[in-house]
Scaffold this motif. Structure first.
Motif, PDB file in Angstrom:
ATOM      1  N   ARG B 271       0.815  -1.231   0.163  1.00  0.00           N
ATOM      2  CA  ARG B 271      -0.061   0.016   0.080  1.00  0.00           C
ATOM      3  C   ARG B 271       0.802   1.206  -0.165  1.00  0.00           C
ATOM      4  O   ARG B 271       1.949   1.145   0.755  1.00  0.00           O
ATOM      5  CB  ARG B 271      -0.768  -0.073   1.218  1.00  0.00           C
ATOM      6  CG  ARG B 271       0.075   0.071   2.471  1.00  0.00           C
ATOM      7  CD  ARG B 271      -1.118   0.118   3.772  1.00  0.00           C
ATOM      8  NE  ARG B 271      -1.923  -1.161   3.748  1.00  0.00           N
ATOM      9  CZ  ARG B 271      -3.275  -1.338   3.648  1.00  0.00           C
ATOM     10  NH1 ARG B 271      -3.893  -0.148   3.883  1.00  0.00           N
ATOM     11  NH2 ARG B 271      -3.691  -2.302   3.778  1.00  0.00           N
ATOM     12  N   GLU B 276      -7.562   4.600   2.573  1.00  0.00           N
ATOM     13  CA  GLU B 276      -8.544   3.647   1.787  1.00  0.00           C
ATOM     14  C   GLU B 276      -9.810   4.317   1.142  1.00  0.00           C
ATOM     15  O   GLU B 276     -10.250   5.102   1.933  1.00  0.00           O
ATOM     16  CB  GLU B 276      -8.951   2.305   2.496  1.00  0.00           C
ATOM     17  CG  GLU B 276      -9.555   1.303   1.705  1.00  0.00           C
ATOM     18  CD  GLU B 276      -9.980  -0.008   2.467  1.00  0.00           C
ATOM     19  OE1 GLU B 276      -9.436  -1.002   2.432  1.00  0.00           O
ATOM     20  OE2 GLU B 276     -10.613   0.316   3.428  1.00  0.00           O
ATOM     21  N   ARG B 285      -7.494   0.617  -2.220  1.00  0.00           N
ATOM     22  CA  ARG B 285      -6.164   1.436  -1.796  1.00  0.00           C
ATOM     23  C   ARG B 285      -5.168   1.611  -2.977  1.00  0.00           C
ATOM     24  O   ARG B 285      -5.361   0.616  -3.751  1.00  0.00           O
ATOM     25  CB  ARG B 285      -5.331   0.869  -0.592  1.00  0.00           C
ATOM     26  CG  ARG B 285      -4.553  -0.698  -1.026  1.00  0.00           C
ATOM     27  CD  ARG B 285      -3.957  -1.319   0.181  1.00  0.00           C
ATOM     28  NE  ARG B 285      -3.330  -2.430  -0.443  1.00  0.00           N
ATOM     29  CZ  ARG B 285      -3.696  -3.799  -0.810  1.00  0.00           C
ATOM     30  NH1 ARG B 285      -4.977  -3.968  -0.751  1.00  0.00           N
ATOM     31  NH2 ARG B 285      -2.840  -4.541  -1.202  1.00  0.00           N
TER      32      ARG B 285
END
Lengths: 352, 352, 352, 352
Positions: B271, B276, B285
């Motif tokens: 990530r 998110e 994400r």
């Protein structure tokens, strides 16, 4: 959809047999389990209690002869899968056979041949190998989206079947007849690999390496408890498989399909349910402890769809020939992991 | 800790050179960048604006001669890494050299030999290859926990370096001198593999298969854009590597260390940050778009720790010999992916 | 960008003061820490060792008088924030003041008034309250995407500051002067709420309820260890806040902005780093143990940007008036949680 | 366990009625659906096709009179829930009634009174309100772990029911008879709140604020499309609820139980299945689009367990009185969200 129900017999009431029996008996509205057979006393006692109205046999042949069956679910020990399937095929019954058809490719292929012959007499007969993961909603969505071309052409398929560690010695005993970790465990990943990359795609080469990390007793059966394989296909596709009998947290069966314009991951954040715990150890989720805990729904869907294809005379969801190919690849990988040799096919052998 | 600052020269001010320059100049309190060299006009202009108080040279040798240096960071094109490192070593300077030392094992080994010789004269000299991932906080925690034996012995190491797809043709051009995807891209995974499974562990066999899925032009340079490898070590350890130039979502560099009693996963839920988004597409994400976006902090730590080992005369965080071994393995995998052959070592070759 | 460096003095070298000192001294290339003041012997010893070349004072006023400062970072105990800020403002110095300006709204407002007066004399002066979360990359991306209207208008803002449980009695002691959990702990969430929903938006009502679950001693200071609040704004926007001193796993500071066409979640899968462990407990990640572990990067950015706005004469990243409004809301919530009353504003009071 | 099957009648074959009919008819092995009633022609046509062997009535009273029933599932429109339940109760039938019993507390309470009377005549009669989420495997595990005291005493309960945005105007029409968002939507969260914090726990105060963000037409029915509430219990427990009709990504029904020594989160990473996509948008999972997609399994379990308690004469899984309390709290919150008043109970009213 007609009102007729499919009359099903269950062969074998071990762990998987019990599950199939319950699924067909209670959760598949279009099927009736009318008979079950098992040589095991305890299993017959279980049946007497749990399968009400079902005729129980201690002999498979007797069940085939006496019960009024349209379909048989073969859930016995692997060693008799093919034999029992063949007998049912010859009687024109529909067959759902637990995987693998056989740990021997020739024997597996003989089931396909028998089925092909039988179709000339019983053109509506359905015979299918029970590759349950193909019925899992997540795998299905993944396959559908990849097939649609949403992410471009698939290039790399990675998959694993990794069982919870069992310190009881079960795996060592089991390895004596299982055909080896690639035939027993990876067979699902091999089946998925064929499903995602193409069942008719020619294999150029494959190889595997493995170790006995926690079950040294597996050496004696020419088996391993952790192994990795690579498979190279014609047409620019490759695959990597991992199988293990050593997981600490639970069953970790994951797959990844990496395509030219995106990738699809199934089960990569494997979880038992929708709960997360936060405590002094951090944030934690639990995992399914065994295959069935994760894939129970898929087995129910399998029962439903097998029943439907029999009743509605539609094609079986899985081609029987591809199930033989899966055994063939599993066996080749098992040979490779033991010999250490890379196996090249030059367009021969594992083709169709 | 003394008050003295390490006087550093930066060789090369391309993409990585600029980053090293800024990191040492602005974010490493114990270092002073006093000089930098590059044959490129634009890079020198950049330096004039961004590296205040730093002497800029258009020639590396001149910098070595005229600047008052204690250490050099070699961040030039790969082709001159070894040559520039050797010159600095001979002058008794500390050296942080970008990876790989060379795409040629012998050349890489010659740097180690020169360093060993030089240590006789300059016993406090430090020479290190910049494997940045070893300085990442997550990889470090993973390594520390595995080393402590928290999860039992490591059995299977799986790792990948997967770059964002670049449709500009860059990778095809770059492949002409990069040494191939296993030397350029997987070198990090190979280094981590050695770190986690043992730098002195003997390799029994390795092999790789690969394809040109999106960059057919790579064929001409004997390179691939997706490839998978397996490596088999003495002592019951195995590894699987994947490298790719085709990722749709971003840089996906992940590793997994599966041990007897548990496993450690690094970056598997890759990530960009802690955000998110939920919208009509689902929950989403974003990913880092390139290596530096994910590992910037590791580079700063690397600068800090390299400086510290020079000033405090402590051992370099990474052994130079292991960096040569990484090149050696990368080259062997590259040979295998092209020839299709599995390579066996029989205890020879890739040992030390 | 000029070559001049901002000459900074640090007031207070407690936990936060030390961090600011190191960040400005070592990691902010455009700033020089030239002085620091603290009445505490141990802190001065720490400074002697860690802040080389920095003049150390035991008295804030003396530092203001004798050191050659352009800016002051006020990181002392909350009780003297306003007083120290005011003195610096009057000397025309730039001020970065730790939050909250004061636990008393009038005192906090007096700092704004003084700053407004001072601007007439020193039009380039910058005074800012240190709301670190506004400098966090994830919060920033969330804010930017919401501001752009990517998800439509924001409707509901939910946020929490939840500290790791501390059984030492620290919180009980601390509560005597902290102003209460809504002023001390939720002040960040309140600031973010204003940032996301509009700093000038009028509040219609607010209320809070809370309990002393694990720190009964907090009752005596009219404080709580767990509390929840709702805030109702003009223009169809609502917010919910949660604050806690009782977390088992770590610092859980999360926010969610639910807009008409999507939502943005920050930190909801709070994690210390990119590592996940799988063991007999399941799959597990660890959490940051305290605020700084999660937000260290934000503090460094804050130092950098405060320095930049002083040197470049650009507007401070956070308006001082909004910081007073945050205190005002925090105080009202603290009154509500103790009295049990809902507070209505009828367009009065908390407006600007 | 006997071989007898429970004879069930389904009242209402709308969206939920159809699901109950299928679940009891096909997936509940111990139940037989023998009759169904609906005034709607289309629904009766659906039944003719899908409920083979089931007697179909266009009038509920007629079904009660003519069909040979042991149990009734009331799945009609909310307005007749109580009336139909009362008639069945009086006939001594078991009743599973969809939530809410009524949007009027007195009417709801009258069902409880009738049931209490009826028990004197039919001591084995079971009457239960269908709070499906209590049968969800994840909520159950959460509850079990909290009840066991694994995380210490529960302090804060946070829960939400958030529906996918529907631009058809459905919610506006529906609001005319739904009782409001807190009675219709949050009733599940309220039921869970009582389950987790104690069904007999006295409420001290509650309040709510809300907005019409995307459905301005709701104002006319005194309803809201986004609302937040806080509830304060005796004994040091608090709760926060959020309800919404505006979600962009799907159904987001989440709960969090924060205890003294840990917390349990249910559904916080809400996901449709085990698939994740990586593409140019990042890494993405999809969400369930409606309540049933997420909770289908819970409904099947509910059917199974309701059937079991009737056949085995065990206590119903959910107390009917708590279902009235849920309506009572829902109504109070709805009053609060409209009036803006905080409601205090002083030990009165919502007690038992």
């Amino acid at each position: 959809m007609g009102t007729q129900k499919l009359c099903v017999g269950i062969a074998g009431l071990g762990r998987m047999g019990k599950r199939h029996a319950i699924n067909f008996h209670e959760l598949t509205s279009r099927a009736n389990v009318v008979a079950a057979s098992t040589p095991d006393n305890n299993e017959r006692e279980w049946a007497a209690e749990n399968l009400q109205g079902v005729q129980i046999f201690d002999d498979y042949d007797e069940m085939l002869e006496k019960a009024d069956l349209e379909a048989v679910v073969v859930a016995s020990v692997t060693a008799v899968h093919a034999e029992q399937a063949l007998k049912a095929i010859k009687k024109g019954l529909h067959v759902l056979c637990e995987k693998p058809l056989s740990i021997d490719v020739e024997v597996a292929q003989s089931v396909v041949s028998a089925y092909e012959e039988s179709l000339k007499i019983y053109p509506q007969q359905k015979v299918m190998c029970a590759f349950s993961r193909r019925f899992d909603a997540s795998y299905r969505e993944a396959h559908e989206r990849v097939e649609k071309g949403e992410f471009g052409s698939a290039v790399f398929f990675r998959s694993q079947t990794a069982d919870l560690h069992d310190s009881s010695g079960f795996f060592v005993e089991y390895a004596k007849t299982s055909g080896g970790i690639f035939v027993d465990c990876s067979i699902h990943d091999i089946d998925l690999m064929l499903w995602f990359l193409g069942e008719n795609r020619t294999i150029k080469s494959l190889q595997a390496v493995g170790v006995c990390a926690v079950h040294p007793g597996l050496e004696a059966s020419n088996d391993r408890d952790n192994a990795i394989a690579t498979v190279e296909f014609e047409g620019g596709k490759i695959a990597a498989l991992y199988c293990s009998r050593m997981m600490a947290a639970g069953q970790e069966d994951t797959s990844e399909i990496i395509c030219e314009k995106g990738s699809v991951r199934v089960n990569m954040q494997v979880r038992k349910n929708h709960v997360e715990f936060h405590d002094s150890q951090g944030a934690r989720r639990e995992l399914p402890q065994h295959y069935y805990e994760r894939f129970r729904e898929a087995f129910i869907t399998e029962a439903y769809e097998f029943t439907a294809c029999c009743l509605d005379n539609t094609p079986p969801p899985i081609s029987l020939q591809s199930s033989v190919k899966a055994v063939c690849i599993g066996q080749a990988l098992q040979r490779s992991v033991i010999s250490g040799e890379k196996i090249y096919f030059d367009g021969r052998a594992i083709k169709n």
